[in-house]
Design a protein around this motif. Structure first.
Motif, PDB file in Angstrom:
ATOM      1  N   TYR A 345      -0.125  -0.571   3.882  1.00 55.61           N
ATOM      2  CA  TYR A 345       0.576  -2.196   2.672  1.00 55.61           C
ATOM      3  C   TYR A 345       0.648  -3.223   2.886  1.00 55.61           C
ATOM      4  CZ  TYR A 345       4.620  -3.464   0.745  1.00 55.61           C
ATOM      5  OH  TYR A 345       6.364  -4.589  -0.351  1.00 55.61           O
ATOM      6  N   LEU A 369      -2.558  -1.846  -0.042  1.00 55.55           N
ATOM      7  CA  LEU A 369      -1.382  -1.895  -1.507  1.00 55.55           C
ATOM      8  C   LEU A 369      -0.934  -3.330  -1.288  1.00 55.55           C
ATOM      9  CD1 LEU A 369      -1.111   0.652  -0.719  1.00 55.55           C
ATOM     10  CD2 LEU A 369      -0.334   0.920  -3.149  1.00 55.55           C
ATOM     11  N   GLY A 370      -1.225  -4.001  -2.053  1.00 53.81           N
ATOM     12  CA  GLY A 370      -0.814  -5.797  -1.259  1.00 53.81           C
ATOM     13  C   GLY A 370      -1.209  -6.313  -0.137  1.00 53.81           C
ATOM     14  N   LEU A 387      -5.576  -2.704  -4.743  1.00 50.14           N
ATOM     15  CA  LEU A 387      -4.799  -2.456  -5.566  1.00 50.14           C
ATOM     16  C   LEU A 387      -3.957  -3.763  -4.726  1.00 50.14           C
ATOM     17  CD1 LEU A 387      -5.268   0.227  -5.631  1.00 50.14           C
ATOM     18  CD2 LEU A 387      -2.388   1.044  -5.893  1.00 50.14           C
ATOM     19  N   GLU A 388      -4.194  -4.810  -6.004  1.00 49.12           N
ATOM     20  CA  GLU A 388      -3.586  -6.207  -6.164  1.00 49.12           C
ATOM     21  C   GLU A 388      -2.876  -6.386  -6.976  1.00 49.12           C
ATOM     22  OE1 GLU A 388      -5.605 -10.026  -5.822  1.00 49.12           O
ATOM     23  OE2 GLU A 388      -5.871  -8.867  -3.980  1.00 49.12           O
ATOM     24  N   HIS A 389      -1.619  -6.898  -7.295  1.00 49.34           N
ATOM     25  CA  HIS A 389      -0.764  -7.740  -8.213  1.00 49.34           C
ATOM     26  C   HIS A 389      -1.415  -8.473  -8.255  1.00 49.34           C
ATOM     27  CE1 HIS A 389       2.356  -4.249  -7.913  1.00 49.34           C
ATOM     28  NE2 HIS A 389       1.566  -3.317  -8.876  1.00 49.34           N
ATOM     29  N   ASP A 392       1.665 -11.039  -8.160  1.00 48.23           N
ATOM     30  CA  ASP A 392       2.389 -10.401  -5.729  1.00 48.23           C
ATOM     31  C   ASP A 392       1.212 -12.132  -5.704  1.00 48.23           C
ATOM     32  OD1 ASP A 392       3.107 -10.377  -3.963  1.00 48.23           O
ATOM     33  OD2 ASP A 392       1.623  -8.345  -3.526  1.00 48.23           O
ATOM     34  N   HIS A 428       5.986  -7.712  -5.255  1.00 50.71           N
ATOM     35  CA  HIS A 428       5.254  -7.558  -3.946  1.00 50.71           C
ATOM     36  C   HIS A 428       5.879  -6.021  -3.115  1.00 50.71           C
ATOM     37  CE1 HIS A 428       3.356  -7.188  -0.155  1.00 50.71           C
ATOM     38  NE2 HIS A 428       3.928  -7.623   0.596  1.00 50.71           N
ATOM     39  N   TYR A 433       3.982  -1.214  -6.681  1.00 51.81           N
ATOM     40  CA  TYR A 433       2.229  -0.283  -5.662  1.00 51.81           C
ATOM     41  C   TYR A 433       2.082   1.158  -6.272  1.00 51.81           C
ATOM     42  CZ  TYR A 433       0.221  -4.699  -4.244  1.00 51.81           C
ATOM     43  OH  TYR A 433       0.148  -6.194  -4.965  1.00 51.81           O
ATOM     44  N   THR A 436       1.894   1.986  -9.515  1.00 54.25           N
ATOM     45  CA  THR A 436       0.325   0.800  -9.587  1.00 54.25           C
ATOM     46  C   THR A 436      -0.190   2.123  -9.877  1.00 54.25           C
ATOM     47  OG1 THR A 436       0.865  -1.034 -10.304  1.00 54.25           O
ATOM     48  CG2 THR A 436      -1.566  -0.633 -10.078  1.00 54.25           C
TER      49      THR A 436
END
Length: 487
Positions: A345, A369-370, A387-389, A392, A428, A433, A436
């Protein structure tokens, strides 16, 4: 820019040009299943219809209801014969729309990066003249601010710097805007073009050797320059690290989902968790979980998961957190031939990607993640789910996805709710996450399902799982660590 409904996942990459929401891929899957079902129903109805026909019913003087049923079967057979191709056509249309969107999004991102790079080169070329013109005003304002701060009583200066992070938190709504995030990504990717302009290199040459061209220079080059300059001021300088176990080894269970793995990322004092999978007659396997940044100070302290490691890792140099993870892995019994699955992460995702890309381990999978890891060249043979916002800003500082092609799952975390101002980067946070990751678990999209099946097969045959936490600490000395090849 992709417009999402609440909770939507946008899935792309993984060797496919298709990019669309998880719901669209689910609709396409259901249409495919419907076509298969309709085709089978039609086949069975045709078989039944062949047993008894209208002529036979007439010969047998069947009642009118039997003849009506026969005609209804014929009508149903004709309807099924039409419906199956229609469902197939809709299925293909949805897939084609996902392919077309993926191509369009890729072209748009490339064009935006190209324009940002050219603008950066021109800005670097003309900045000295602009700065010289504005220098008196800049010096006047800067001197006034500095003098004002210097004249404050010591307790008020301390109070000022104490409230600064709170002020930045109040601006978290701006920092969480997807448009600002994309602007940061483009700015980061054009840093090398800006540097080329400052060196008075021809803009076309800068473009040709940069990320948009041959890729001879890029984000890593720019970060290396920043780290080198900062080192002359005593900041961002790497140090030696030491690693100890943060408690006893305890029994655990094997991880079996995206959300399960996200929940195992350490958040406390320990930064690394290593789960050993014992399998009879087979070498031990390991799942390695790496946490995110703990210290945002520019000057190295006792915490290896800091900005010094962040900058050195982005620059392709051996970060303190990287060395801490390798030492923890060695203590846990991981060798170059041990099968390993990495989960990370934030900074931990960047380190996990670099470990997977190093070739020093038998990496069977990567889950981030992020993570600002878009520029890490992880081999395509290693399954990678990222995984990505979209709101973020942290992944954006890692640049654009040009060096790797993971299964990329994106989501706008604060699409349907107000942005939190309790933390600096609300989109973030690991909690978001994890949320998600649970949505990804619920998705039936082929790529995420296939990757998870591979991750879960990693633990097949396991009879025992032992889990150990590790804590890395920076040592006081500032010896220059050895660099990895290419760093």
């Amino acid at each position: 820019m992709t417009v999402l409904m609440a909770g939507d996942l946008v899935i792309g990459g993984g060797g496919s040009i298709a990019v669309a929401t998880s719901e669209l891929f689910e609709d396409a899957r259901r249409l495919g299943e419907l076509r298969a079902l309709l085709t089978e129903c039609h086949r069975q109805l045709v078989v039944i219809d062949r047993v008894v026909g209208v002529a036979q019913l007439n010969d047998l003087a069947a009642p009118s209801s039997a003849l009506a049923a026969e005609r209804a079967m014929d009508d149903a057979s004709a309807a099924l014969a039409r419906a199956a191709p229609a469902a197939e056509g809709l299925n293909l249309a949805l897939i084609a729309s996902a392919d077309a969107y993926g191509i369009g999004e890729d072209l748009a991102e490339r064009l935006a990066q190209d324009l940002a790079g050219r603008f950066g080169a021109m800005l670097g070329l003309f900045l000295p003249a602009i700065a010289l013109e504005l220098l008196p005003e800049i010096l006047g304002i800067g001197a006034g601010v500095a003098l004002g701060i210097a004249l404050l009583p010591p307790e008020k200066r301390v109070a000022l710097f104490r409230v600064l992070p709170q002020w930045l938190q109040g601006k978290s709504v701006v920092l969480t805007d997807p448009r600002v995030v994309q602007l940061v990504r483009l700015t980061v990717m054009s840093a090398d073009d800006f540097g080329g302009g400052l060196l008075k290199l021809p803009p076309e040459l800068v473009h040709a050797i940069g990320d948009e061209g041959l890729g001879l220079v890029g984000l890593a080059t720019s970060s290396t320059v920043v780290v080198g300059i900062a080192g002359t001021w005593g900041v961002l300088a790497e140090t030696a690290v030491s690693v100890t176990r943060a408690g006893a080894t305890v029994p655990a269970t094997r991880a079996e989902s995206y959300s399960d793995r996200a929940a195992r990322v350490p958040q406390g004092a320990a930064q690394v968790r290593i789960d050993r999978y014992a399998q009879p007659g087979e070498p031990d396997r390991f799942e390695v979980y790496v946490g995110g940044t703990r210290d945002f100070s520019l000057e190295p302290g006792s915490e290896p998961w800091d900005m010094t490691s962040n900058m050195n890792a982005v620059a392709g140099r051996e970060a303190g957190s990287y060395r801490a993870v390798t030492e923890a892995m060695a203590d846990a019994g991981v060798t170059s031939s041990s099968p390993v699955l990495f989960t990370g992460y934030s900074q931990g995702g960047l380190i996990a990607a670099e470990l997977a890309a190093s070739g020093d381990y038998d990496t069977r999978g990567l889950y981030t993640l992020g993570a600002p890891a878009a520029q890490v060249e992880v081999p395509s043979s290693i399954p990678w789910v990222a995984l990505e916002h979209t709101d973020d800003i942290v992944p954006a500082v890692g640049g654009s996805w040009a060096s790797a092609d993971p299964v990329l799952v994106r989501r706008q975390l604060f699409d349907d709710r107000p942005v939190s101002t309790e933390v600096l980067f609300p989109a973030h946070q690991l909690a978001g996450y994890r949320e998600t990751a649970a949505l990804v678990d619920a998705s039936h999209e082929t790529r995420v399902v296939s990757a998870l099946a591979g991750f879960d097969r990693f633990g097949d045959g396991t009879t025992r799982v032992d889990s150990t936490l590790y804590r890395g600490v920076r040592e006081a000395s500032s010896a220059d660590p050895a660099r990895r090849s290419g760093g």
